[in-house]
Design an enzyme around this catalytic site. Structure first.
Site, PDB file in Angstrom:
ATOM      1  N   ASP A 196       9.655   5.462 -10.552  1.00 26.63           N
ATOM      2  CA  ASP A 196       9.145   6.075 -11.777  1.00 26.63           C
ATOM      3  C   ASP A 196       9.741   7.452 -12.029  1.00 26.63           C
ATOM      4  O   ASP A 196       9.784   7.917 -13.172  1.00 26.63           O
ATOM      5  CB  ASP A 196       7.615   6.171 -11.726  1.00 26.63           C
ATOM      6  CG  ASP A 196       6.939   4.820 -11.937  1.00 26.63           C
ATOM      7  OD1 ASP A 196       7.665   3.812 -12.055  1.00 26.63           O
ATOM      8  OD2 ASP A 196       5.694   4.769 -11.972  1.00 26.63           O
ATOM      9  N   SER A 211       0.801  -1.214   0.000  1.00 26.83           N
ATOM     10  CA  SER A 211       0.000   0.000   0.000  1.00 26.83           C
ATOM     11  C   SER A 211       0.839   1.271   0.000  1.00 26.83           C
ATOM     12  O   SER A 211       1.442   1.616  -0.997  1.00 26.83           O
ATOM     13  CB  SER A 211      -0.975  -0.032   1.184  1.00 26.83           C
ATOM     14  OG  SER A 211      -1.810  -1.159   1.081  1.00 26.83           O
ATOM     15  N   LYS A 239      -1.061  -4.070  -3.236  1.00 24.75           N
ATOM     16  CA  LYS A 239      -2.359  -3.514  -2.840  1.00 24.75           C
ATOM     17  C   LYS A 239      -2.417  -2.068  -3.303  1.00 24.75           C
ATOM     18  O   LYS A 239      -1.769  -1.196  -2.746  1.00 24.75           O
ATOM     19  CB  LYS A 239      -2.581  -3.579  -1.339  1.00 24.75           C
ATOM     20  CG  LYS A 239      -3.935  -2.998  -0.936  1.00 24.75           C
ATOM     21  CD  LYS A 239      -4.160  -3.055   0.553  1.00 24.75           C
ATOM     22  CE  LYS A 239      -5.524  -2.457   0.907  1.00 24.75           C
ATOM     23  NZ  LYS A 239      -5.572  -0.996   0.686  1.00 24.75           N
TER      24      LYS A 239
END
Length: 444
Positions: free
Chosen positions: A326, A315, A340
């Site tokens: 990224d 999470s 998740k």
């Protein structure tokens, strides 16, 4: 339109966690309903109808409307019957994260702003495929952690009561209890079952711990372990990074292993401490409304960074990991994360009970939906085959840390070479002479 506008005039906390305890705050005493049990049922139904994000693709609004008629047509003699009806109604959603908590469960499972809980220190979830209670991860320094409980362990029984058919709330009831008493868990791991007797304790949680590791070349590495994204985590991380920057560390190893998640805003704030600009995370509501969070230009450090992850990183941990990778801010080392990518909000209901409802999914900066898939690290490294001591985590005895530090040193060396390269000077030849790893650089 911002997602938060969907929840206007409601008490809402956005949560990205697999933890069975939820951080909430009671701003007023709830009215206890004596006779109108259907009001609580309808309150839950309305929230789901309005805000629920269906991640399975099986939610049919027409069926949900029919369920309302069915459950409100019945008579309920007490609140327990009404609560059972709510759980039965929610079971139709095929979403383990949308859950009802009666007032007692609600209070038992809260994590208050001081970061304390009572229990044995495990995060659990329901595996709908196997109908098993699985352990997301033990919390470091707790009875479960010290007893060797691991992420992905399955709980077969609790004090000799089978967990088959148990929901999360029933399991929590059995695991929790009076401080100083013991609970016996039957654990399944790699096809073998065994028992662990754990002492229930009141556990004080410190979100962030850190230390400085010195390499054989005399470089100082800031090792930072983040255990949970609670209300104090962002402040603790800020204080830690400021201290390590003063001590002039050359780079960082951020350890998110076995971190089950926590508050969405905490993950965004902590990401911003490492990422100056760029997208942190996007959240997408059931209506397709997208809200994007970005760096605010106030990063506390720009030094080289490695993030350690494993199967228990979930999470909020995956939000930070995805943002760092990224944005090319650092590299991930370890094992594939839990997977998740859903956001829950906690609602206080009219009688003091509570509901966690899935309201959005989040996407990494590149637009990747990691729910059920997780994030594969840049460098995959297994943990030690033989367990190491708690004090050895984040040391050369820690295989994943060792691999992370090795990669960090490569990045530090490359960064220094680039900073030393002066294209208009005679040190061009020296630069290429020292470029032992044959790196190719683009200087813009």
């Amino acid at each position: 339109m911002k997602i938060k506008k969907l929840f206007k005039n409601q008490l809402v906390f956005l949560i990205v966690t697999t933890f069975s305890g939820i951080l909430v705050s009671n701003h007023s005493k709830a009215t206890i309903l004596e006779n109108n049990y259907k009001e609580v049922i309808d309150h839950v139904w309305q929230i789901v109808y309005r805000d629920f994000l269906d991640s399975s693709g099986k939610f049919e609004r027409s069926n949900w409307i029919n369920l309302r008629k069915e459950f409100l047509a019945k008579k309920y003699s007490d609140n327990n019957e009404a609560y059972d009806a709510i759980r039965d109604m929610l079971s139709n959603l095929d979403d383990p994260y949308t859950r009802f908590l009666d007032p007692k469960e609600f209070n038992q499972m809260r994590i208050d702003t001081s970061g304390e809980l009572t229990g044995v220190g495990i995060q659990i979830a329901k595996d709908k495929d196997s109908d098993s209670i699985i352990i997301i991860s033990p919390i470091e320094g707790t009875p479960a952690y010290e007893a060797g409980i691991k992420a992905r362990d399955k709980i077969l029984s609790i004090d000799n009561v089978s967990t088959k058919g148990l929901n999360i709330e029933d399991a929590v009831k059995l695991i929790r209890g009076r401080r100083g008493t013991k609970v016996k868990l039957e654990i399944l791991r790699n096809g073998n079952s065994f028992y662990k007797s754990l002492l229930r304790e009141r556990i004080e949680l410190k979100s962030v711990t850190s230390k400085i590791n010195e390499t054989k070349d005399g470089l100082l590495i800031g090792y930072v372990r983040l255990k949970q994204f609670n209300a104090n985590a962002s402040r603790e991380m800020k204080d830690t990074l400021k201290d390590l920057e003063i001590k002039k560390v050359s780079g960082y190893v951020l350890d998110l292993r076995s971190n089950p998640g926590g508050l969405l805003e905490s993950s965004i704030d902590i990401s911003r401490q490492f990422i100056d600009k760029g997208i942190i995370v996007s959240t997408l509501s059931k209506d397709g409304l997208r809200e994007t969070k970005r760096g605010n230009g106030k990063a506390l450090t720009k030094k080289p960074l490695i993030v350690l992850v494993n199967e228990g990183s979930a999470s909020a941990s995956e939000i930070v990991s995805g943002a760092i990778r990224d944005n090319n801010r650092g590299k991930l080392v370890g094992k594939k994360t839990f997977g998740k990518g859903l956001v829950q909000s906690m609602r206080t209901l009219v009688d003091g009970s509570g509901l966690t409802v899935t309201v959005a999914k989040y996407l990494t900066p590149n637009g990747t939906d990691i729910n059920k898939f997780g994030i594969t690290p840049d460098i995959e490294v297994k943990m030690n085959s033989n367990p190491i001591l708690q004090r050895e985590i984040g040391t050369k005895r820690d295989r994943q840390y060792r691999a992370g530090e090795k990669e960090l040193l490569k990045i530090i060396k490359k960064t220094k070479l680039v900073s030393q390269f002066q294209p208009d000077s005679a040190n061009v030849l020296a630069f290429f002479k020292n470029n032992e790893n044959n790196f190719v650089y683009s200087l813009n």
